[in-house]
Design a protein around this motif. Structure first.
Motif, PDB file in Angstrom:
ATOM      1  N   LYS A 277      -5.442   5.630   9.587  1.00 39.31           N
ATOM      2  CA  LYS A 277      -6.482   4.640   9.336  1.00 39.31           C
ATOM      3  C   LYS A 277      -5.875   3.268   9.107  1.00 39.31           C
ATOM      4  O   LYS A 277      -6.348   2.254   9.646  1.00 39.31           O
ATOM      5  CB  LYS A 277      -7.313   5.064   8.122  1.00 39.31           C
ATOM      6  N   TYR A 278      -4.799   3.225   8.317  1.00 36.18           N
ATOM      7  CA  TYR A 278      -4.129   1.950   8.040  1.00 36.18           C
ATOM      8  C   TYR A 278      -3.574   1.348   9.325  1.00 36.18           C
ATOM      9  O   TYR A 278      -3.706   0.139   9.568  1.00 36.18           O
ATOM     10  CB  TYR A 278      -3.007   2.166   7.017  1.00 36.18           C
TER      11      TYR A 278
ATOM     12  N   ILE B 233       0.897   5.215   0.730  1.00 39.81           N
ATOM     13  CA  ILE B 233       0.124   6.186   1.513  1.00 39.81           C
ATOM     14  C   ILE B 233       0.834   7.534   1.460  1.00 39.81           C
ATOM     15  O   ILE B 233       2.033   7.616   1.706  1.00 39.81           O
ATOM     16  CB  ILE B 233      -0.014   5.720   2.976  1.00 39.81           C
TER      17      ILE B 233
ATOM     18  N   GLU C 189      -0.949  10.558   2.726  1.00 37.13           N
ATOM     19  CA  GLU C 189      -1.573  11.487   3.668  1.00 37.13           C
ATOM     20  C   GLU C 189      -1.593  10.905   5.075  1.00 37.13           C
ATOM     21  O   GLU C 189      -1.773   9.694   5.268  1.00 37.13           O
ATOM     22  CB  GLU C 189      -2.995  11.823   3.221  1.00 37.13           C
TER      23      GLU C 189
ATOM     24  N   LYS D 186       0.838  -1.190   0.000  1.00 36.81           N
ATOM     25  CA  LYS D 186       0.000   0.000   0.000  1.00 36.81           C
ATOM     26  C   LYS D 186       0.880   1.250   0.000  1.00 36.81           C
ATOM     27  O   LYS D 186       1.859   1.329   0.748  1.00 36.81           O
ATOM     28  CB  LYS D 186      -0.902   0.000   1.229  1.00 36.81           C
TER      29      LYS D 186
ATOM     30  N   GLU E 118      -4.744   8.951   6.145  1.00 35.04           N
ATOM     31  CA  GLU E 118      -4.809   7.597   5.597  1.00 35.04           C
ATOM     32  C   GLU E 118      -3.857   6.663   6.343  1.00 35.04           C
ATOM     33  O   GLU E 118      -4.165   5.492   6.578  1.00 35.04           O
ATOM     34  CB  GLU E 118      -4.470   7.615   4.105  1.00 35.04           C
TER      35      GLU E 118
END
Length: 298
Positions: free
Chosen positions: A12-13, A4, A6, A2, A9
């Motif tokens: 959240k991850y 990322i 930001e 993944k 984000e």
């Protein structure tokens, strides 16, 4: 893997990993990855369930005359290497994402930052500690993996974690080297052919320390003189520092360097570090060895 960009984000991850019961290993980098970085990833994969890498060239740790703008960058290459190494997520923020407004809060670690690179690069470790603190707050890792090539950075981050009771384990990892002994560094790409050939004097000088330290009456000051003489034999080398200090406190050492022999079992010998920063042309390289008594540890 993944990708990322930001902070929201990323948070959240991280929450998703936590809810899934996975421990998080964190490998902070400034990119232009090499095998040294990938060895940190391998260690993180062995010890944690999810590996997050950050790639961010942090302007706070560069002085006004340093190489922030020309620091090597290659996002596509870095992402390919991270993916092949098994990184689960890469955090690739912009400067604007990390510092949306002029920063007025900094993390300052005293004492261990006042020698070696801290003396020759004022404010450097304030920038390092500040960005690592920000990244720790965003990633909230269980373990963070740092290479011992920059042993002073490891000492600074460890001090910050201990002083502020941060819930992360700092994991120091061995320096990876080229076949001829030169410590792997993103800055090695700057060296021309002759500079690269002469730069191996750093590791060769450090390799001699175990023999020199065993000489009767050897002191830190005498060892520093031997290191300087060895490096100055290379015409392109310009020494920033060549110092022998206690480790990890980075204090001056009084008396014989191996006052307590490693063969004595009653008390362990004190740890000490021999650390170098040397310029070849416009490229500044660092290297070190850590010893206990007169015996090399890393």
């Amino acid at each position: 893997m993944k990708i990322i960009r930001e902070i929201a984000e990323l948070r959240k991850y991280r929450a998703e990993q936590q809810s899934g019961g996975r421990t998080v290993g964190f490998v902070p980098t400034m990119g232009y990855l090499h095998d040294g970085h990938l060895s940190l990833v391998n260690r993180a994969k062995q010890e944690t369930g999810c590996v997050i890498m950050s790639i961010f060239v942090n302007p706070l740790q560069f002085g006004p005359n340093e190489d922030f703008e020309r620091y090597p960058r290659n996002e596509e290459r870095d992402l390919d290497l991270a993916r092949s190494a098994g990184v689960d997520a890469v955090f690739l923020p912009t400067v604007e994402e990390m510092y949306p407004s002029p920063i007025r809060t900094k993390v300052i670690v005293s004492d261990v930052t006042e020698r070696l690179c801290g003396a020759s690069r004022p404010g450097h470790f304030d920038g390092v500690a500040t960005v690592v603190m920000k990244l720790f707050q965003m990633v909230q890792p269980d373990k963070a993996f740092f290479g011992m090539k920059d042993a002073q950075q490891v000492a600074v981050i460890s001090q910050m974690v201990n002083d502020l009771n941060l819930p992360v384990e700092v994991v120091p990892c061995p320096t990876l080297r080229e076949q001829d002994g030169l410590a792997m560094s993103s800055r090695n790409v700057y060296l021309n052919e002759e500079e690269r050939a002469q730069a191996v004097v750093l590791s060769r000088t450090l390799d001699q320390l175990e023999l020199w330290a065993r000489e009767p009456g050897m002191t830190a000051e005498l060892l520093e003189g031997k290191m300087r003489s060895s490096i100055e034999a290379m015409p392109l080398a310009r020494i920033d520092y060549a110092e022998v200090l206690s480790f990890p406190a980075l204090q001056q050492i009084q008396g014989p360097i191996a006052a307590v022999s490693a063969s004595q079992e009653s008390l362990p010998a004190a740890q000490w570090i021999a650390a170098l920063a040397v310029r070849f042309g416009s490229t500044r390289l660092i290297d070190n060895r850590i010893f206990q008594g007169g015996v090399r540890l890393v």
